[in-house]
Design a protein around this motif. Structure first.
Motif, PDB file in Angstrom:
ATOM      1  N   GLU A   1       0.800  -1.216   0.009  1.00  0.00           N
ATOM      2  CA  GLU A   1       0.205  -0.015   0.124  1.00  0.00           C
ATOM      3  C   GLU A   1       0.648   1.363  -0.062  1.00  0.00           C
ATOM      4  N   TYR A   2       2.269   1.154  -0.068  1.00  0.00           N
ATOM      5  CA  TYR A   2       3.061   2.242  -0.075  1.00  0.00           C
ATOM      6  C   TYR A   2       3.357   2.882  -1.483  1.00  0.00           C
ATOM      7  N   GLU A   3       3.491   4.227  -1.439  1.00  0.00           N
ATOM      8  CA  GLU A   3       3.940   5.035  -2.435  1.00  0.00           C
ATOM      9  C   GLU A   3       4.905   5.894  -2.150  1.00  0.00           C
ATOM     10  N   MET A   4       5.943   5.632  -2.885  1.00  0.00           N
ATOM     11  CA  MET A   4       7.327   6.430  -2.550  1.00  0.00           C
ATOM     12  C   MET A   4       7.702   7.154  -4.070  1.00  0.00           C
ATOM     13  N   LEU A   5       7.817   8.287  -3.687  1.00  0.00           N
ATOM     14  CA  LEU A   5       8.360   9.166  -4.672  1.00  0.00           C
ATOM     15  C   LEU A   5       9.891   9.625  -4.434  1.00  0.00           C
ATOM     16  N   THR A   6      10.785   9.253  -5.397  1.00  0.00           N
ATOM     17  CA  THR A   6      12.052   9.315  -5.227  1.00  0.00           C
ATOM     18  C   THR A   6      12.501  10.700  -6.255  1.00  0.00           C
ATOM     19  N   ILE A   7      13.239  11.622  -5.847  1.00  0.00           N
ATOM     20  CA  ILE A   7      13.738  12.646  -6.752  1.00  0.00           C
ATOM     21  C   ILE A   7      15.376  12.741  -6.471  1.00  0.00           C
ATOM     22  N   LEU A   8      16.038  12.747  -7.520  1.00  0.00           N
ATOM     23  CA  LEU A   8      17.533  12.730  -7.681  1.00  0.00           C
ATOM     24  C   LEU A   8      18.144  14.151  -7.777  1.00  0.00           C
ATOM     25  N   GLU A   9      18.799  14.849  -6.761  1.00  0.00           N
ATOM     26  CA  GLU A   9      19.436  15.850  -6.608  1.00  0.00           C
ATOM     27  C   GLU A   9      20.985  15.607  -7.123  1.00  0.00           C
ATOM     28  N   SER A  10      21.528  15.981  -8.279  1.00  0.00           N
ATOM     29  CA  SER A  10      22.773  15.558  -8.814  1.00  0.00           C
ATOM     30  C   SER A  10      23.942  16.274  -7.923  1.00  0.00           C
ATOM     31  N   GLY A  11      24.913  15.679  -8.094  1.00  0.00           N
ATOM     32  CA  GLY A  11      26.291  16.366  -7.177  1.00  0.00           C
ATOM     33  C   GLY A  11      27.350  15.533  -8.044  1.00  0.00           C
ATOM     34  N   GLU A  12      28.642  16.061  -7.290  1.00  0.00           N
ATOM     35  CA  GLU A  12      29.707  15.503  -7.882  1.00  0.00           C
ATOM     36  C   GLU A  12      30.532  14.643  -7.196  1.00  0.00           C
ATOM     37  N   ALA A  13      30.322  14.291  -6.086  1.00  0.00           N
ATOM     38  CA  ALA A  13      30.933  13.340  -5.095  1.00  0.00           C
ATOM     39  C   ALA A  13      30.763  11.963  -5.657  1.00  0.00           C
ATOM     40  N   LYS A  14      32.078  11.245  -5.364  1.00  0.00           N
ATOM     41  CA  LYS A  14      32.178   9.890  -5.887  1.00  0.00           C
ATOM     42  C   LYS A  14      31.739   8.832  -4.996  1.00  0.00           C
ATOM     43  N   ALA A  15      32.244   9.195  -3.736  1.00  0.00           N
ATOM     44  CA  ALA A  15      32.307   8.127  -2.833  1.00  0.00           C
ATOM     45  C   ALA A  15      31.140   7.922  -1.756  1.00  0.00           C
ATOM     46  N   SER A  16      30.204   8.835  -2.097  1.00  0.00           N
ATOM     47  CA  SER A  16      28.989   8.608  -1.046  1.00  0.00           C
ATOM     48  C   SER A  16      27.724   9.785  -1.686  1.00  0.00           C
ATOM     49  N   PHE A  17      26.675   9.577  -0.953  1.00  0.00           N
ATOM     50  CA  PHE A  17      25.652  10.479  -1.297  1.00  0.00           C
ATOM     51  C   PHE A  17      24.961  10.590  -0.073  1.00  0.00           C
ATOM     52  N   GLU A  18      23.692  11.216   0.004  1.00  0.00           N
ATOM     53  CA  GLU A  18      22.957  11.800   0.992  1.00  0.00           C
ATOM     54  C   GLU A  18      21.554  11.211   0.583  1.00  0.00           C
ATOM     55  N   VAL A  19      20.759  10.686   1.706  1.00  0.00           N
ATOM     56  CA  VAL A  19      19.150  10.511   1.569  1.00  0.00           C
ATOM     57  C   VAL A  19      18.749  11.229   2.658  1.00  0.00           C
ATOM     58  N   GLU A  20      17.385  11.875   2.200  1.00  0.00           N
ATOM     59  CA  GLU A  20      16.441  12.456   2.830  1.00  0.00           C
ATOM     60  C   GLU A  20      15.228  11.864   2.714  1.00  0.00           C
ATOM     61  N   PHE A  21      14.643  11.479   3.999  1.00  0.00           N
ATOM     62  CA  PHE A  21      13.173  10.839   3.785  1.00  0.00           C
ATOM     63  C   PHE A  21      12.261  11.966   4.277  1.00  0.00           C
ATOM     64  N   GLU A  22      11.041  11.902   3.683  1.00  0.00           N
ATOM     65  CA  GLU A  22       9.979  12.881   4.162  1.00  0.00           C
ATOM     66  C   GLU A  22       8.578  12.043   3.879  1.00  0.00           C
ATOM     67  N   VAL A  23       7.668  12.504   4.870  1.00  0.00           N
ATOM     68  CA  VAL A  23       6.402  11.879   4.638  1.00  0.00           C
ATOM     69  C   VAL A  23       5.431  12.790   4.054  1.00  0.00           C
ATOM     70  N   LEU A  24       4.662  12.327   2.938  1.00  0.00           N
ATOM     71  CA  LEU A  24       3.778  13.039   2.276  1.00  0.00           C
ATOM     72  C   LEU A  24       2.394  13.069   2.885  1.00  0.00           C
ATOM     73  N   PRO A  25       1.609  14.037   2.925  1.00  0.00           N
ATOM     74  CA  PRO A  25       0.203  13.944   3.359  1.00  0.00           C
ATOM     75  C   PRO A  25      -0.780  13.417   2.437  1.00  0.00           C
ATOM     76  N   VAL A  26      -0.592  13.432   1.057  1.00  0.00           N
ATOM     77  CA  VAL A  26      -1.389  12.721   0.260  1.00  0.00           C
ATOM     78  C   VAL A  26      -0.573  11.916  -0.775  1.00  0.00           C
ATOM     79  N   PRO A  27      -1.176  11.097  -1.312  1.00  0.00           N
ATOM     80  CA  PRO A  27      -0.359  10.035  -2.429  1.00  0.00           C
ATOM     81  C   PRO A  27       0.411  10.659  -3.419  1.00  0.00           C
ATOM     82  N   PRO A  28       1.722  10.621  -3.630  1.00  0.00           N
ATOM     83  CA  PRO A  28       2.343  11.161  -4.533  1.00  0.00           C
ATOM     84  C   PRO A  28       1.685  11.014  -6.131  1.00  0.00           C
TER      85      PRO A  28
END
Length: 195
Positions: free
Chosen positions: A123-150
């Protein structure tokens, strides 16, 4: 100023994968109790990011008995033609299907993740949005809860409907308003029209 102070650091240029979640019963259950909501977490690019119910096997956990022990994995990669960090998504659930922008993935199947994707499982809906960067060894993850289905917000797969303008005319198709008020007119398919 020294060279180390003027150089851009990898921390300033990290790719960020925003993950926005929705579940119809998210307000009455603690589904996201152990997710780092609203803040960015750093993740090593050579380690798959796993999401599921098992806190030992997964990087991030959903507190839902209906979610698979290991639900999905996101793998970071690069190509020689691009400086951007890219991702694939893999379905780790033997029980359930996973869909990405209406393309279905079976167990252990994977596909490239577009810059913006609507992912569904259970029953889950998950919207992923990629913000590009130049780092090669790691990336960041940011979780958010949406009030309505994406899916309601993005409408990625549904063509837009064009509204029909009401002219306010009392004559439709050459018929006076009193005939239109009676309801739709039916035609008999057996009638012959003169040619």
């Amino acid at each position: 100023m020294s060279v180390s102070q003027t150089m851009e650091t990898e921390e300033d240029l990290l790719t960020c994968l925003q993950i926005k979640l929705y579940h119809p019963q998210q307000n009455c259950r603690g589904l996201y109790g152990v997710l780092p909501l609203g803040r960015r977490s750093r993740h090593s690019a050579d380690d798959p990011l796993r999401l599921g119910r098992d806190s030992q096997a997964c990087t991030y956990t959903l507190m839902d008995p209906r979610v698979s022990r290991k639900q999905l994995a996101l793998h970071a990669y690069r190509t020689p033609q691009s400086q951007d960090m890219l991702f694939t998504i893999q379905n780790l659930s033997q029980r359930g299907r996973l869909s990405v922008n209406s393309s279905s993935l079976g167990y252990l199947e994977r596909m490239d993740l577009p810059d913006k994707a609507l992912i569904r499982f259970g029953e889950y809906e998950m919207l992923t949005i990629l913000e590009s960067g130049e780092a090669k060894a790691s990336f960041e993850v940011e979780f958010e809860v949406l009030p309505v289905p994406p899916s309601r917000e993005t409408c990625m797969c549904v063509p837009s409907m064009t509204p029909v303008m009401d002219t306010g005319s009392t004559v439709t198709n050459g018929l006076p308003a009193e005939f239109i008020a009676l309801g739709p007119l039916e035609t008999d398919e057996t009638l012959m029209c003169p040619s």
